[in-house]
Design an enzyme around this catalytic site. Structure first.
Site, short mmCIF file in Angstrom:
data_model
loop_
_atom_site.label_atom_id
_atom_site.label_comp_id
_atom_site.label_asym_id
_atom_site.label_seq_id
_atom_site.Cartn_x
_atom_site.Cartn_y
_atom_site.Cartn_z
CE LYS A 57 -1.90 2.49 3.21
NZ LYS A 57 -1.60 3.82 2.63
CB CYS A 69 13.53 8.91 8.16
SG CYS A 69 14.52 7.98 6.98
P1 NAD Z 1 2.75 8.01 8.30
O1 NAD Z 1 3.09 7.15 9.47
O2 NAD Z 1 1.74 9.05 8.46
O3 NAD Z 1 2.25 7.09 7.07
C1 NAD Z 1 3.03 6.04 6.57
C2 NAD Z 1 2.13 5.04 5.87
O4 NAD Z 1 1.26 4.47 6.84
C3 NAD Z 1 1.23 5.66 4.80
O5 NAD Z 1 1.13 4.76 3.72
C4 NAD Z 1 -0.12 5.78 5.51
O6 NAD Z 1 -1.22 5.72 4.65
C5 NAD Z 1 -0.09 4.56 6.39
N1 NAD Z 1 -0.94 4.64 7.58
C6 NAD Z 1 -1.37 5.76 8.24
N2 NAD Z 1 -2.13 5.41 9.30
C7 NAD Z 1 -2.19 4.07 9.31
C8 NAD Z 1 -2.84 3.12 10.15
N3 NAD Z 1 -3.59 3.50 11.19
N4 NAD Z 1 -2.68 1.80 9.87
C9 NAD Z 1 -1.92 1.40 8.83
N5 NAD Z 1 -1.30 2.25 7.99
C10 NAD Z 1 -1.43 3.57 8.23
O7 NAD Z 1 4.14 8.60 7.81
P2 NAD Z 1 4.39 9.59 6.58
O8 NAD Z 1 3.96 10.96 6.93
O9 NAD Z 1 3.86 8.97 5.33
O10 NAD Z 1 5.98 9.53 6.47
C11 NAD Z 1 6.84 10.31 7.23
C12 NAD Z 1 7.39 9.46 8.37
O11 NAD Z 1 8.08 8.33 7.85
C13 NAD Z 1 8.43 10.24 9.17
O12 NAD Z 1 8.25 9.95 10.54
C14 NAD Z 1 9.76 9.66 8.68
O13 NAD Z 1 10.81 9.78 9.60
C15 NAD Z 1 9.37 8.23 8.44
N6 NAD Z 1 10.31 7.58 7.52
C16 NAD Z 1 11.15 6.62 8.02
C17 NAD Z 1 12.09 6.03 7.18
C18 NAD Z 1 13.04 4.98 7.71
O14 NAD Z 1 13.64 4.28 6.91
N7 NAD Z 1 13.20 4.84 9.01
C19 NAD Z 1 12.14 6.37 5.83
C20 NAD Z 1 11.25 7.33 5.35
C21 NAD Z 1 10.33 7.93 6.20
#
Ligand code: NAD
Length: 526
Positions: A204, A314
């Site tokens: 997804k 991140c």
């Molecule tokens: P997010 O957690 O809001 O969303 C990530 C994904 O989860 C999206 O596809 C979203 O639709 C889905 N999602 C949201 N709520 C959900 C739920 N209740 N159940 C299941 N899925 C759900 O994060 P974002 O805003 O898309 O991304 C930014 C975040 O990602 C930042 O915290 C960043 O640090 C992190 N990030 C981490 C890495 C890493 O490798 N550690 C890499 C890139 C981004």
């Protein structure tokens, strides 16, 4: 620069069982450009966009009405069923046969740099000028095309009378949920090792950047993967993400996103079938600058870390600790490089800084700017949104706060924007304590010419990756990647680690008779 061709040509429906299909209830969602708020994809809700609506074919055929499907629980169930049905045949292929598909896909992704960069620029404002995502994704697929062979166990004769075998077998259906900030890179990091291990996948994408993943789905179809081996659905966390995280037939969930959502995904995994959960989460990465460091280099690299994708990375080094004796010199060099950015249309190849991904991210960063300005730190420069001439994009000024108390909200929480805190330290111990005073532990860096200090500090820092005289996004492609503490659990990136996420381990004990029969010996000697 106008809507790129890739947007018009891109599929907008889910890719399930080898076909592009609309949502079960016809639901769709809207995606707008964060640069000029133009509609990249229209959202229309039931019943107007329902496949059963007489309006549906007309709407879909309309060149301006580009509808991205929103995954329902039914769509997730259909996609997981397709992946489950495809698993026996895919897992039974040799690593070479699976690798041939991955290699073909790698070539197609490499050639798709332009459309992929245009789609991410249009959906979430990623400037095309620094787009390396297609190359990175292609390299994941070519690397894992050869590395399926490494999914191996071991054998031993250590138990008397036994031949012991440890087997590694694909875990089953893998679900992947990814964020919007690097959708094409994330796709490669999740899907390539899962397929190489013999698993089938339902991915997804993020609601903020669905199109580049759908373009990758088009390439999967072109590469000739068997139906159901890779399924790509679009939509929000609810209902699609939660349905995937709770699904009883998903055996491994690999998630990248915020720590808050990671916690929820872990909870849903535990409440359903105790599926294996791999989490790559947020960060608040420190960079330590000692007096003997090459300050000019440290300044250029740490500001680049904060500038890439407008600070929405991140591993961005959002907390910088510089020795008080060189703080002034470092800050001056940092400020010069950090402010010298050409802001503008992310599709324009001369643009360095694009907008924040959408109004949610923009408002979130704005709130942190206000909290920072109201706090006890000093605002050195920035601190405001940017009003672009002739545009209304979600731009934020590169911002530096100094001398902020360590317990301030903006020091503790991930801002995800071009906002950096620079604080000072007197001793090595103080620098380490401040760097580790966080619930995150994704990446840390240390700048010093003293090798002993570099090693001492690297050992003491609580983070999954440490850069010595370099900082994020620098990474080694032959090394594991992942977080300590609230930044995640599990590792990705290198075959030995990524493959392991998608394998089960089985012990087989074979009782061997140790007795040598005299008749057989006599027969042999004759
Ligand atoms: P997010 O957690 O809001 O969303 C990530 C994904 O989860 C999206 O596809 C979203 O639709 C889905 N999602 C949201 N709520 C959900 C739920 N209740 N159940 C299941 N899925 C759900 O994060 P974002 O805003 O898309 O991304 C930014 C975040 O990602 C930042 O915290 C960043 O640090 C992190 N990030 C981490 C890495 C890493 O490798 N550690 C890499 C890139 C981004």
């Amino acid at each position: 620069m106008g809507m790129p061709d890739a947007v018009k040509k891109c599929e907008t429906r889910h890719f399930i069982n080898g076909e592009f299909v609309p949502s079960s209830d016809g639901g769709t969602f809207e995606v707008k450009s964060p640069y000029n708020h133009e509609t990249v994809a229209h959202g229309m809700s039931f019943p107007y966009s329902s496949p059963s609506s007489p309006l549906h074919p007309a709407l879909n055929a309309h060149p301006l009405l580009h509808l991205v499907s929103e995954a329902t629980t039914t769509d997730i169930n259909t996609a997981v069923s397709a992946a489950k049905a495809a698993f026996p045949a895919w897992s039974a292929l040799s690593p070479a046969a699976r690798g041939a598909h991955l290699s073909r896909l790698a070539g197609l992704i490499q050639a798709a740099h332009e459309p992929l960069s245009h789609l991410d620029a249009s959906c979430m404002g990623r400037p095309v000028s620094s787009y390396f995502d297609a190359a990175s994704c292609a390299s994941e697929f070519s690397q894992f095309a050869a590395e399926g062979w490494l999914a191996q166990g071991s054998s031993s004769l250590h138990t008397p009378g036994m031949l012991n075998l440890v087997l590694k077998q694909p875990i089953g259906v893998v679900a992947a949920i990814i964020p919007w900030n690097a959708p094409v890179i994330m796709f490669g990091m999740k899907v390539a090792p899962a397929l190489a291990a013999g698993c089938t996948v339902v991915l997804k994408s993020s609601e903020k950047a669905p199109l580049s993943n759908l373009w990758l789905a088009m390439l999967i179809k072109e590469a000739g993967f068997p139906p159901g081996v890779v399924n790509v659905v679009s939509g929000h966390g609810r209902p699609g993400g939660e349905a995937l995280a709770s699904h009883m037939d998903v055996r491994c969930m690999t998630f990248t996103g915020s720590t808050a959502t990671g916690r929820r995904v872990q909870e849903l995994g535990a409440k359903s079938n105790l599926k294996r959960v791999v989490l790559e989460l947020g960060g608040k990465s420190p960079s330590l600058i000692f007096p003997d460091a090459d300050l000019a280099k440290a300044a250029v690299e740490t500001q680049f870390s904060m500038s890439l994708i407008s600070g929405q990375v991140c591993i961005a080094n959002s907390r910088i600790y510089v020795h008080e004796s060189v703080a002034e010199e470092f800050q001056a060099a940092f400020a010069k490089a950090f402010q010298e950015k050409k802001r503008g249309d992310p599709l324009d190849p001369t643009t360095d800084q694009g907008p924040q991904a959408d109004n949610i991210q923009y408002n979130r960063v704005k709130d942190y700017l206000e909290a920072g300005k109201a706090g006890k730190g000093k605002l050195e420069f920035g601190g405001n949104v940017v009003k672009m001439e002739g545009g209304n994009g979600f731009f934020i000024e590169p911002t530096v706060f100094t001398n902020t108390p360590e317990d301030a909200k903006t020091m503790k929480e991930e801002i995800f924007g071009p906002v950096v805190h620079i604080n000072t330290f007197k001793t090595e111990q103080e620098a380490i304590e401040k760097a580790n005073d966080t619930e995150y532990g994704l990446y840390a860096s240390v700048y010093t010419e003293d090798l002993s200090r570099a090693m001492r500090v690297s050992k003491a820092l609580e983070a999954g990756s440490i850069g010595v005289n370099c900082t994020s996004p620098a990474r080694g492609s032959d090394m594991p990647f992942g977080g300590w503490k609230g930044s995640g659990q599990g590792r990705e990136g290198f075959a030995g680690y990524s493959l392991e996420n998608f394998l089960e381990t089985k012990s087989v004990m074979i009782k061997v008779s140790e007795e040598v029969k005299p008749v057989a010996v006599a027969a042999h000697l004759q």
